[in-house]
Design a protein around this motif. Sequence first.
Motif, PDB file in Angstrom:
ATOM      1  N   SER A   1       7.865 -43.835  31.635  1.00  0.00           N
ATOM      2  CA  SER A   1       8.918 -44.852  31.692  1.00  0.00           C
ATOM      3  C   SER A   1       9.531 -44.872  33.090  1.00  0.00           C
ATOM      4  O   SER A   1       9.411 -43.907  33.854  1.00  0.00           O
ATOM      5  CB  SER A   1      10.002 -44.563  30.653  1.00  0.00           C
ATOM      6  OG  SER A   1      10.748 -43.428  31.049  1.00  0.00           O
ATOM      7  N   LYS A   2      10.217 -45.944  33.375  1.00  0.00           N
ATOM      8  CA  LYS A   2      10.856 -46.088  34.683  1.00  0.00           C
ATOM      9  C   LYS A   2      11.876 -44.965  34.901  1.00  0.00           C
ATOM     10  O   LYS A   2      11.994 -44.440  35.994  1.00  0.00           O
ATOM     11  CB  LYS A   2      11.523 -47.460  34.775  1.00  0.00           C
ATOM     12  CG  LYS A   2      12.024 -47.799  36.148  1.00  0.00           C
ATOM     13  CD  LYS A   2      12.552 -49.211  36.200  1.00  0.00           C
ATOM     14  CE  LYS A   2      12.972 -49.570  37.596  1.00  0.00           C
ATOM     15  NZ  LYS A   2      13.462 -50.940  37.678  1.00  0.00           N
TER      16      LYS A   2
ATOM     17  N   GLU B   1      11.753 -41.946  33.643  1.00  0.00           N
ATOM     18  CA  GLU B   1      11.040 -40.687  33.864  1.00  0.00           C
ATOM     19  C   GLU B   1      10.559 -40.556  35.302  1.00  0.00           C
ATOM     20  O   GLU B   1      10.547 -39.469  35.866  1.00  0.00           O
ATOM     21  CB  GLU B   1       9.810 -40.589  32.953  1.00  0.00           C
ATOM     22  CG  GLU B   1      10.081 -40.278  31.519  1.00  0.00           C
ATOM     23  CD  GLU B   1       8.777 -40.228  30.730  1.00  0.00           C
ATOM     24  OE1 GLU B   1       8.357 -39.107  30.388  1.00  0.00           O
ATOM     25  OE2 GLU B   1       8.191 -41.305  30.483  1.00  0.00           O
TER      26      GLU B   1
END
Length: 177
Positions: free
Chosen positions: A148-149, A151
């Motif tokens: 994800s962005k 992460e």
Amino acid sequence: MVRCLLDLVRAYAPSTIFIDEIDSLCNARGASGEHESSRRVKSELLVHVDGVNNTGTNEDGSRKIVMVLEATRKHIYIPLPNFESREELNRINLKTVEVATDVDIDEVARRIEGYSGDDLTNVCPDASLNGMRRKIVGKTRDEIKNMSKDEISNDPVAMCDFEDVAEDGYRIEQNHN
């Protein structure tokens, strides 16, 4: 030909004349062994270039501008940045980066003594990407794509990031020897 070129440039102003390797064309006039035609070209060039911007005005009243741009192949020595310059370059390069509280700009500037301006321009952005690199190390391409962005988002650049960059190839011994 020089006079004709400059008349054309004035007529089509604003314009630019670019003369590459001017030093090979315009060495000292009157040198021993200088050919007469070479001396005349230099004299003509100097006379006309001196008055190149006395070209009048355009129809709208703005001044006609002719720029003469000359390049040389001579080498110009630019010294390495001193402490204050390194410090300021670091500040400029880190303006758009979130910096952790442990970063001491003075200490970074001390550690990068001997770095060129180009080296410094590369060190700060590279250090700022180390947080993201740590998050993706050892992951496959697909694993990285599926992160994800949040992460993968970059952490603030920390002092250890500058140390890692120096160890990874920005040492002066490796770049300039």
